[in-house]
Scaffold this active site. Structure first.
Site, PDB file in Angstrom:
ATOM      1  N   GLU A  44     -18.817  -0.851 -18.322  1.00 10.03           N
ATOM      2  CA  GLU A  44     -19.024   0.495 -18.841  1.00 10.03           C
ATOM      3  C   GLU A  44     -17.929   0.854 -19.846  1.00 10.03           C
ATOM      4  OE1 GLU A  44     -19.519   4.990 -16.883  1.00 10.03           O
ATOM      5  OE2 GLU A  44     -18.842   3.312 -15.658  1.00 10.03           O
ATOM      6  N   LYS A 127     -26.345   6.977 -20.258  1.00 13.20           N
ATOM      7  CA  LYS A 127     -26.192   7.161 -18.811  1.00 13.20           C
ATOM      8  C   LYS A 127     -26.914   8.428 -18.348  1.00 13.20           C
ATOM      9  CE  LYS A 127     -22.318   7.020 -15.463  1.00 13.20           C
ATOM     10  NZ  LYS A 127     -20.847   6.909 -15.398  1.00 13.20           N
ATOM     11  N   TYR A 133     -17.207  14.344  -9.372  1.00  9.19           N
ATOM     12  CA  TYR A 133     -16.509  14.474  -8.091  1.00  9.19           C
ATOM     13  C   TYR A 133     -15.332  13.513  -8.111  1.00  9.19           C
ATOM     14  CZ  TYR A 133     -19.319  10.284  -7.307  1.00  9.19           C
ATOM     15  OH  TYR A 133     -19.906   9.042  -7.450  1.00  9.19           O
ATOM     16  N   CYS A 163     -23.402   2.430 -14.212  1.00 11.66           N
ATOM     17  CA  CYS A 163     -22.577   2.867 -13.089  1.00 11.66           C
ATOM     18  C   CYS A 163     -23.239   3.882 -12.164  1.00 11.66           C
ATOM     19  CB  CYS A 163     -21.234   3.386 -13.600  1.00 11.66           C
ATOM     20  SG  CYS A 163     -19.937   3.390 -12.318  1.00 11.66           S
ATOM     21  N   LYS A 196     -13.994   0.015  -0.486  1.00  9.62           N
ATOM     22  CA  LYS A 196     -15.123   0.315  -1.361  1.00  9.62           C
ATOM     23  C   LYS A 196     -16.007  -0.915  -1.556  1.00  9.62           C
ATOM     24  CE  LYS A 196     -16.105   2.935  -5.572  1.00  9.62           C
ATOM     25  NZ  LYS A 196     -15.490   3.585  -6.775  1.00  9.62           N
ATOM     26  N   GLY A 338      15.942   0.348   2.544  1.00  8.62           N
ATOM     27  CA  GLY A 338      14.840   0.818   3.372  1.00  8.62           C
ATOM     28  C   GLY A 338      13.526   0.150   3.023  1.00  8.62           C
ATOM     29  N   ASP A 340      10.538   1.445   2.005  1.00  6.46           N
ATOM     30  CA  ASP A 340       9.761   1.874   0.840  1.00  6.46           C
ATOM     31  C   ASP A 340      10.230   1.193  -0.438  1.00  6.46           C
ATOM     32  OD1 ASP A 340       8.248   3.639   2.410  1.00  6.46           O
ATOM     33  OD2 ASP A 340       9.737   5.218   2.198  1.00  6.46           O
ATOM     34  N   THR A 435       9.833   5.627  -5.527  1.00  9.37           N
ATOM     35  CA  THR A 435       9.359   4.826  -4.388  1.00  9.37           C
ATOM     36  C   THR A 435       8.952   5.656  -3.180  1.00  9.37           C
ATOM     37  OG1 THR A 435      11.616   4.532  -3.543  1.00  9.37           O
ATOM     38  CG2 THR A 435      10.800   2.888  -5.106  1.00  9.37           C
TER      39      THR A 435
END
Length: 587
Positions: A44, A127, A133, A163, A196, A338, A340, A435
């Site tokens: 697309e 399309k 959304y 799509c 997904k 740490g 993260d 981070t």
């Protein structure tokens, strides 16, 4: 039954790079033709990249897209590829932008697909279903099409769709059944989110049943700002059988021979027939070359990977493309020892290579010896450029000139670290990575202009509990491959702490992350209110505390760096709440 050799070109375009994207189409069309393809599909808005957002309103950009399409058709023919039908997405317009004073009803910008053959455009499709959304605002930008284009190729009637047409029942796929097509082409810019890929296959099967036809679904791959596209292109037979499936997160040519029903000698209806409120417009290509003799081409089926592997690949690709497409030579980040910063650094090294990653340890008087050692250990494991810059002398200078105490002193330390990283960025042209994980962003557990400093956050959309899972997976994956695990075990195992005051732990301020994250996931991702969270079994007092923290931290999140989206609702594009907002989920 006729057989078509389909080439699904799962490639990585760049928004705005009309010439570069056209070159991608030419290069991958050459690969497809050399492999004997009889029809090639690209994603697309391939020529413009996706999403183009408000570039749609620039008439110069729309004109550039249309001109690039015409040049591409001519260039493919000049390349000796004119006999290969190529379906490519591009930006079109048949009227002024809808936001302009001279807008015309039913006309405007179009999310379009063009079928190129022998130096020209033989069919254009607009399309029909426009998503509005989550991260999508296509009602803002485009006017929907009301025509289904059916092109007879190699004796097969083939419908063109884009799509969202696949994600909604009715419309083009229902019309495709009435039009008697044997194959529906669906070109996509479908962003990644966790799991997904588990949704796509059942969805494509439902549309195959609705259309009574096989479906060739091609999706782009690559990063675009917060979004990352995972590919996962596939071909599904009219009976719902998965025939071929591409890998995720890599460019790939999915080549597969598909047996398809021959087109009726007398098409149902005629040119411009109406079905479910859409016009069906038909075209026919002259004979296309047959597929090469010999064994049929089989694209294969790539099996899905574990969730942690999928997310890690998404984060690596999202960061790599953000850095490379914006032409940053390198990145820099603070290494605290740490979990993260360790995960963010490992992602950066996987994305860019150790020679393009600078890690800076910035200890204060409250930094533990094990944190300093863990930061150094990570640097040795990954091979990144490691530097140490103590901050206490700078902090002391501030405190000698200002009367500060408590949280103000804690935040001062974080802001000194931010100043150091930005100074390195200015001096050496690094992109600074911040981070903070999604749990911290949700409750505002960060210092503005301190640990929130940075141009990109590779773990922005990753809950803290998932951070730990990713670290363990990445180390285990390294061990399976006989490599050194990048993340020190002590960074994974120790209690999380900002180390801005003596003996400080995250649990002094926040509930344990095993308690906190499920509440946040319900409130942020699931839009549950207080009542729903309590009914789900969460402690009412903790719910009240957490929701209060989330609601009052919106102003911080609005200033946070972009970061790769991997969840169903990321901060920024997906979740849009007013900063000035007196609504509260009362107990």
């Amino acid at each position: 039954m006729p057989t078509l050799r389909l080439a699904l070109c799962q490639v990585d375009p760049t928004v705005g790079d009309l010439a570069g994207n056209a070159d991608l189409v030419r290069a991958w069309s050459r690969k497809a033709a050399d492999a004997g393809a009889q029809l090639a599909l690209f994603p697309e808005l391939m020529l413009t990249g996706y999403p183009v957002e408000d570039l749609v309103f620039r008439r110069s950009f729309v004109a550039g897209s249309k001109a690039a399409l015409e040049r591409l058709a001519a260039d493919l023919a000049a390349d000796g590829l004119g006999e290969l039908p190529v379906l490519v997405g591009y930006l079109d317009a048949d009227g002024p932008p809808q936001v302009s004073a001279d807008a015309e009803p039913g006309r405007g910008a179009r999310n379009a697909a063009a079928l190129l053959h022998r130096g020209g455009v033989v069919a254009r499709y607009f399309k029909h279903h426009l998503p509005n959304y989550g991260v999508f605002d296509e009602d803002r930008y485009f006017v929907p099409g009301n025509t289904l284009n059916v092109v007879r190729i190699g004796g097969v009637d083939v419908a063109l769709t884009i799509c969202e047409d696949l994600w909604q029942a009715g419309g083009p796929f229902a019309v495709a059944r009435q039009a008697g097509v044997g194959l529906v082409l669906n070109i996509n810019g479908s962003p990644y989110e966790l799991n997904k890929d588990d949704v796509r296959l059942p969805l494509v099967r439902r549309r195959a049943a609705e259309a009574g036809a096989a479906i060739a679904y091609v999706n782009m791959v690559g990063g675009q700002d917060e979004l990352v596209y995972d590919g996962d292109s596939m071909i599904v037979g009219g009976d719902g059988t998965l025939l071929a499936r591409a890998p995720q997160f890599v460019e790939h040519l999915l080549l597969h021979d598909v047996e398809l029903p021959a087109a009726a000698h007398e098409p149902v209806g005629g040119d411009g027939e109406l079905a479910d409120g859409m016009r069906v417009v038909r075209a026919e290509l002259d004979d296309i070359p047959p597929a090469p003799a010999g064994e049929p081409s089989t694209g294969g089926i790539i099996e899905p990977v574990a969730d942690e592997a999928e997310v890690w690949q998404a984060l690596v690709l999202g960061l790599r493309d953000y850095v490379n497409k914006n032409r940053f030579p390198s990145v820099a980040l603070g290494l605290s020892g740490g979990i993260d910063s360790a995960v963010a650094a490992a992602i950066a090294v996987d994305a860019l290579g150790a020679d393009r990653v600078v890690g800076v340890s910035m200890p204060s008087q409250h930094s533990s010896e094990h944190s300093r050692a863990d930061a150094e250990d990570l640097a040795k494991r990954t091979g990144l450029d490691y530097r140490v810059q103590p901050i206490q002398p700078m902090v002391d200078t501030f405190l000698a000139n200002m009367s500060l105490s408590g949280v103000a002193v804690e935040n001062l330390q974080a802001r000194v670290r931010g100043v150091i990283l930005m100074a390195l960025s200015n001096q050496e042209n690094h992109l600074v990575l911040t981070t903070g994980n999604k749990s911290e962003l949700a409750v505002g557990y960060s210092t503005l202009y301190g640990d929130s400093v940075g141009g990109y956050n590779p773990v922005k959309d990753v809950w803290k509990t998932l951070i730990w899972r990713l670290a363990k997976w990445r180390n285990a994956d390294a061990e399976r491959r006989g490599e050194t695990p990048p993340i020190p075990e002590s960074s994974i195992g120790k209690p999380p702490s900002a180390e801005l005051s003596p003996g400080q732990l995250d649990s002094d301020t926040l509930p344990d992350y095993d308690v906190l994250d499920p509440i946040l996931i319900g409130y942020v991702d699931g839009d549950l209110g207080r009542e729903g969270l309590v009914e789900s079994g969460h402690d009412p007092a903790i719910v009240d505390k957490v929701l209060r923290m989330v609601d009052t931290a919106e102003y911080k999140r609005r200033q946070s760096a972009p970061g790769t989206k991997i969840s169903m609702k990321a901060f920024g594009r997906d979740r849009r709440l007013p900063i000035t907002n007196r609504w509260r989920e009362h107990g």
